[in-house]
Motif scaffolding. Structure first.
Motif, PDB file in Angstrom:
ATOM      1  N   LEU A  87       0.812  -1.211   0.056  1.00  0.00           N
ATOM      2  CA  LEU A  87       0.098  -0.049  -0.160  1.00  0.00           C
ATOM      3  C   LEU A  87       0.674   1.192  -0.083  1.00  0.00           C
ATOM      4  CD1 LEU A  87      -2.864  -0.460   2.351  1.00  0.00           C
ATOM      5  CD2 LEU A  87      -3.072   0.081   0.005  1.00  0.00           C
ATOM      6  N   ALA A  88       1.834   1.168   0.873  1.00  0.00           N
ATOM      7  CA  ALA A  88       2.875   2.494   1.011  1.00  0.00           C
ATOM      8  C   ALA A  88       3.440   2.645  -0.345  1.00  0.00           C
ATOM      9  CB  ALA A  88       3.663   2.305   2.184  1.00  0.00           C
ATOM     10  N   ARG A  89       4.100   1.562  -1.096  1.00  0.00           N
ATOM     11  CA  ARG A  89       4.640   1.774  -2.256  1.00  0.00           C
ATOM     12  C   ARG A  89       3.887   2.264  -3.273  1.00  0.00           C
ATOM     13  NH1 ARG A  89       9.596  -0.961  -3.244  1.00  0.00           N
ATOM     14  NH2 ARG A  89       9.319  -0.285  -5.230  1.00  0.00           N
TER      15      ARG A  89
ATOM     16  N   LEU B  24      -9.507   8.423   5.557  1.00  0.00           N
ATOM     17  CA  LEU B  24      -8.527   7.508   4.789  1.00  0.00           C
ATOM     18  C   LEU B  24      -8.036   8.192   3.462  1.00  0.00           C
ATOM     19  CD1 LEU B  24      -9.143   3.817   5.698  1.00  0.00           C
ATOM     20  CD2 LEU B  24      -7.357   5.324   6.470  1.00  0.00           C
ATOM     21  N   GLY B  25      -8.976   8.668   2.873  1.00  0.00           N
ATOM     22  CA  GLY B  25      -8.788   9.462   1.479  1.00  0.00           C
ATOM     23  C   GLY B  25      -7.845  10.631   1.592  1.00  0.00           C
ATOM     24  N   TYR B  26      -8.189  11.415   2.798  1.00  0.00           N
ATOM     25  CA  TYR B  26      -7.324  12.355   3.385  1.00  0.00           C
ATOM     26  C   TYR B  26      -5.851  12.055   3.638  1.00  0.00           C
ATOM     27  CZ  TYR B  26      -5.568  16.785   4.952  1.00  0.00           C
ATOM     28  OH  TYR B  26      -4.794  18.077   5.097  1.00  0.00           O
ATOM     29  N   ALA B  27      -5.825  11.002   4.376  1.00  0.00           N
ATOM     30  CA  ALA B  27      -4.678  10.628   4.666  1.00  0.00           C
ATOM     31  C   ALA B  27      -3.625  10.203   3.763  1.00  0.00           C
ATOM     32  CB  ALA B  27      -4.652   9.536   5.868  1.00  0.00           C
ATOM     33  N   THR B  28      -4.423   9.374   2.809  1.00  0.00           N
ATOM     34  CA  THR B  28      -3.674   8.952   1.474  1.00  0.00           C
ATOM     35  C   THR B  28      -3.066   9.909   0.700  1.00  0.00           C
ATOM     36  OG1 THR B  28      -5.092   7.062   1.581  1.00  0.00           O
ATOM     37  CG2 THR B  28      -3.611   7.024  -0.426  1.00  0.00           C
ATOM     38  N   HIS B  29      -3.879  11.026   0.644  1.00  0.00           N
ATOM     39  CA  HIS B  29      -3.603  12.135  -0.172  1.00  0.00           C
ATOM     40  C   HIS B  29      -2.304  12.813   0.426  1.00  0.00           C
ATOM     41  CE1 HIS B  29      -4.154  15.994  -2.346  1.00  0.00           C
ATOM     42  NE2 HIS B  29      -3.851  16.611  -1.124  1.00  0.00           N
ATOM     43  N   ARG B  30      -2.485  13.000   1.537  1.00  0.00           N
ATOM     44  CA  ARG B  30      -1.092  13.726   2.374  1.00  0.00           C
ATOM     45  C   ARG B  30      -0.127  12.885   2.247  1.00  0.00           C
ATOM     46  NH1 ARG B  30      -2.074  18.125   5.706  1.00  0.00           N
ATOM     47  NH2 ARG B  30       0.081  18.145   6.227  1.00  0.00           N
ATOM     48  N   LEU B  31      -0.455  11.327   2.288  1.00  0.00           N
ATOM     49  CA  LEU B  31       0.965  10.665   2.463  1.00  0.00           C
ATOM     50  C   LEU B  31       1.798  10.581   0.905  1.00  0.00           C
ATOM     51  CD1 LEU B  31       0.434   7.125   3.722  1.00  0.00           C
ATOM     52  CD2 LEU B  31       2.253   8.539   4.424  1.00  0.00           C
ATOM     53  N   THR B  75       1.496   6.752  15.347  1.00  0.00           N
ATOM     54  CA  THR B  75       1.713   8.277  15.034  1.00  0.00           C
ATOM     55  C   THR B  75       3.060   8.448  15.209  1.00  0.00           C
ATOM     56  OG1 THR B  75      -0.709   8.663  15.625  1.00  0.00           O
ATOM     57  CG2 THR B  75       0.681  10.435  15.449  1.00  0.00           C
ATOM     58  N   LEU B  76       3.481   8.232  16.596  1.00  0.00           N
ATOM     59  CA  LEU B  76       5.051   8.728  16.890  1.00  0.00           C
ATOM     60  C   LEU B  76       6.060   7.907  15.672  1.00  0.00           C
ATOM     61  CD1 LEU B  76       4.994   7.827  20.592  1.00  0.00           C
ATOM     62  CD2 LEU B  76       5.513   9.977  19.613  1.00  0.00           C
ATOM     63  N   LEU B  77       5.803   6.980  15.206  1.00  0.00           N
ATOM     64  CA  LEU B  77       6.675   6.348  14.037  1.00  0.00           C
ATOM     65  C   LEU B  77       6.454   6.744  12.720  1.00  0.00           C
ATOM     66  CD1 LEU B  77       7.004   2.781  15.719  1.00  0.00           C
ATOM     67  CD2 LEU B  77       8.597   4.728  15.983  1.00  0.00           C
ATOM     68  N   LEU B  78       5.360   6.824  12.337  1.00  0.00           N
ATOM     69  CA  LEU B  78       4.900   7.126  11.039  1.00  0.00           C
ATOM     70  C   LEU B  78       4.340   8.499  10.858  1.00  0.00           C
ATOM     71  CD1 LEU B  78       3.143   3.621  10.437  1.00  0.00           C
ATOM     72  CD2 LEU B  78       5.608   3.988   9.891  1.00  0.00           C
ATOM     73  N   GLY B  79       3.953   9.283  11.768  1.00  0.00           N
ATOM     74  CA  GLY B  79       3.388  10.599  11.587  1.00  0.00           C
ATOM     75  C   GLY B  79       1.830  10.164  11.252  1.00  0.00           C
ATOM     76  N   PRO B  80       0.978  11.131  11.553  1.00  0.00           N
ATOM     77  CA  PRO B  80      -0.421  10.894  11.463  1.00  0.00           C
ATOM     78  C   PRO B  80      -1.101  10.253  10.207  1.00  0.00           C
ATOM     79  CG  PRO B  80      -0.110  13.183  11.117  1.00  0.00           C
ATOM     80  CD  PRO B  80       0.992  12.553  11.460  1.00  0.00           C
ATOM     81  N   TRP B  81      -0.647  10.527   9.047  1.00  0.00           N
ATOM     82  CA  TRP B  81      -1.118  10.004   7.819  1.00  0.00           C
ATOM     83  C   TRP B  81      -0.875   8.527   7.666  1.00  0.00           C
ATOM     84  CZ3 TRP B  81      -4.281  13.398   8.640  1.00  0.00           C
ATOM     85  CH2 TRP B  81      -4.042  14.781   8.617  1.00  0.00           C
ATOM     86  N   GLY B  82       0.385   8.382   7.855  1.00  0.00           N
ATOM     87  CA  GLY B  82       0.906   6.784   7.747  1.00  0.00           C
ATOM     88  C   GLY B  82       0.490   6.130   8.878  1.00  0.00           C
ATOM     89  N   GLY B  83       0.360   6.679   9.911  1.00  0.00           N
ATOM     90  CA  GLY B  83      -0.365   5.758  11.103  1.00  0.00           C
ATOM     91  C   GLY B  83      -1.636   5.465  10.721  1.00  0.00           C
ATOM     92  N   MET B  84      -2.388   6.454  10.374  1.00  0.00           N
ATOM     93  CA  MET B  84      -3.898   6.275  10.039  1.00  0.00           C
ATOM     94  C   MET B  84      -4.235   5.080   9.099  1.00  0.00           C
ATOM     95  SD  MET B  84      -6.298   9.319   9.163  1.00  0.00           S
ATOM     96  CE  MET B  84      -6.039  10.397  10.515  1.00  0.00           C
ATOM     97  N   VAL B  85      -3.306   5.020   8.134  1.00  0.00           N
ATOM     98  CA  VAL B  85      -3.378   4.097   7.103  1.00  0.00           C
ATOM     99  C   VAL B  85      -2.800   2.622   7.432  1.00  0.00           C
ATOM    100  CG1 VAL B  85      -2.394   3.133   4.813  1.00  0.00           C
ATOM    101  CG2 VAL B  85      -3.112   5.779   5.275  1.00  0.00           C
ATOM    102  N   ALA B  86      -1.852   2.623   8.357  1.00  0.00           N
ATOM    103  CA  ALA B  86      -1.130   1.534   8.989  1.00  0.00           C
ATOM    104  C   ALA B  86      -2.209   0.959   9.835  1.00  0.00           C
ATOM    105  CB  ALA B  86      -0.086   1.962   9.544  1.00  0.00           C
ATOM    106  N   VAL B 118      -5.913   7.991  15.971  1.00  0.00           N
ATOM    107  CA  VAL B 118      -4.693   8.780  15.248  1.00  0.00           C
ATOM    108  C   VAL B 118      -4.867  10.197  15.325  1.00  0.00           C
ATOM    109  CG1 VAL B 118      -3.328   9.007  13.397  1.00  0.00           C
ATOM    110  CG2 VAL B 118      -3.848   6.857  13.871  1.00  0.00           C
ATOM    111  N   LEU B 119      -5.670  10.969  14.961  1.00  0.00           N
ATOM    112  CA  LEU B 119      -5.960  12.509  15.137  1.00  0.00           C
ATOM    113  C   LEU B 119      -5.924  12.824  16.648  1.00  0.00           C
ATOM    114  CD1 LEU B 119      -8.709  13.295  12.635  1.00  0.00           C
ATOM    115  CD2 LEU B 119      -6.124  13.573  12.495  1.00  0.00           C
ATOM    116  N   VAL B 120      -6.448  12.174  17.470  1.00  0.00           N
ATOM    117  CA  VAL B 120      -6.270  12.461  18.830  1.00  0.00           C
ATOM    118  C   VAL B 120      -4.896  12.380  19.577  1.00  0.00           C
ATOM    119  CG1 VAL B 120      -6.866  11.871  21.311  1.00  0.00           C
ATOM    120  CG2 VAL B 120      -8.806  12.090  19.359  1.00  0.00           C
ATOM    121  N   ALA B 121      -4.259  11.208  19.146  1.00  0.00           N
ATOM    122  CA  ALA B 121      -2.912  10.943  19.487  1.00  0.00           C
ATOM    123  C   ALA B 121      -2.137  12.072  18.894  1.00  0.00           C
ATOM    124  CB  ALA B 121      -2.270   9.458  19.076  1.00  0.00           C
ATOM    125  N   TRP B 122      -2.099  12.545  17.707  1.00  0.00           N
ATOM    126  CA  TRP B 122      -1.276  13.373  16.934  1.00  0.00           C
ATOM    127  C   TRP B 122      -1.710  14.898  17.553  1.00  0.00           C
ATOM    128  CZ3 TRP B 122      -2.797  16.847  12.394  1.00  0.00           C
ATOM    129  CH2 TRP B 122      -1.590  17.323  11.888  1.00  0.00           C
TER     130      TRP B 122
END
Lengths: 97, 223
Positions: A87-89, B24-31, B75-86, B118-122
């Motif tokens: 997904l990330a790729r 998720l759509g927004y998170a993917t867009h930012r990612l 969120t700490l490791l991936l940031g909010p957008w990566g964290g949300m998708v993960a 994730v948004l709250v954590a961020w």
């Protein structure tokens, strides 16, 4: 730039797989939501799953429950790692709009 | 806190699906714009670790257990957008393959645990790091507090959805959910701080929000 050497993420994968080895020790008590659902009498609203592949984190066909759980966990770890990596790729590869 | 099918009514489930798809759509867009080359393996490994950790239920009170949610850690490791998708991907695999959390309820679960969690954590991490700027243990405090709040607000969203669906009145379900998750949130906080300490010891550059200040201080020294 975060170029992560292969060694680093292999260690991460091994750690995740190692956690699944501990999973048979996990508490079998209901979780917070299930507890509340039981106490407040709406646990009965839950529907059976439409189908079952690896229900209850037990790989079907293996009589030893601990091994069945560990194998289910390891399958899940590898599956999640693969799915999220792809997904990330894909996300990254897509050209900016 | 994975909601099974049947707990929520159609209207509540539909609204939650739309909201989670939007998130998720927004998170993917930012990612797509912000993800760095080489971050894909880190996303995969973080998600895999959270999946494994979610299997480790620990008894928190008489006859009740809880497990890591992982929103603050992701969120700490991936940031909010990566964290949300993960987290959303973990929930999808759990629902599709392991029958953990309903298929129809996947939308509400993604909304509560991935998007809202994730948004709250961020937000809490940013606030704590700003308040404690430069002070020792700021990162650990941010990790613990954000982990606790992410669980509490996710539980609040689940309670609101249960109330809207007529499963149980808000006056009963909100206090009960918040009460039990106040304890589960402490476990979430402790695990998040411990894993953060481990990652920071091994690879401090992998932690979002700690790498940037370090770079700034190095540049200041140079100039």
């Amino acid at each position: 730039m975060k170029q992560i050497p292969r060694r680093v993420w292999l260690i991460g994968l091994v750690v995740a797989l190692a956690v699944t080895i501990l999973s048979p020790l996990a508490s079998s008590h209901p979780d917070g939501l299930e507890r509340v659902a039981e106490d407040q009498g709406f646990i009965g609203r839950a529907l059976d799953p439409f189908y079952e592949i690896i229900p209850d984190y037990l790989l079907p066909g293996i009589s030893n429950e601990a091994i069945s759980t560990i194998l289910a966990g390891m399958i899940g770890v590898l599956l999640v790692a693969g799915v999220v990596y792809l997904l990330a790729r894909l996300t990254h590869a897509r050209p900016a709009a | 806190m994975h909601i099974p099918d049947g707990f929520l009514n159609t209207a509540t489930t539909g609204v939650a699906w739309v909201a989670s798809a939007g998130g998720l759509g927004y998170a993917t867009h930012r990612l797509r714009h912000e993800m760095e080359e080489g971050e894909a393996p880190l996303m995969g490994i973080t998600a895999a670790f959270i999946f494994a950790a979610q299997m480790m239920n620990v008894t928190v009170a008489g006859g009740t257990s809880g497990h890591l949610l992982g929103a603050a850690l992701a969120t700490l490791l991936l940031g909010p957008w990566g964290g949300m998708v993960a987290i959303a991907a973990v929930l999808a695999v759990q629902a599709l393959i392991f029958q953990d959390g309903g298929l129809i309820a996947l939308g509400p679960n993604i909304l509560n645990l991935a998007v809202v969690g994730v948004l709250v954590a961020w937000g809490v991490q940013r606030a704590v790091l700003r308040l404690m700027q430069g002070r020792a243990h700021a990162q650990s405090v941010a990790a613990f507090v954000s982990a606790w709040f992410s669980v509490m607000v996710a539980a609040l969203f689940a309670s609101i959805e249960l109330g809207l669906s007529g499963a149980s009145p808000w006056g009963l379900v909100i206090p009960a959910m918040e009460g039990v998750h106040a304890v589960i949130g402490v476990v979430e906080g402790l695990i998040t701080v411990a894993v953060l300490a481990f990652v920071r010891a091994a690879r401090p550059d992998l932690v979002h929000g700690i790498a940037a200040p370090l770079q700034i201080s190095v540049e200041q020294e140079r100039s």
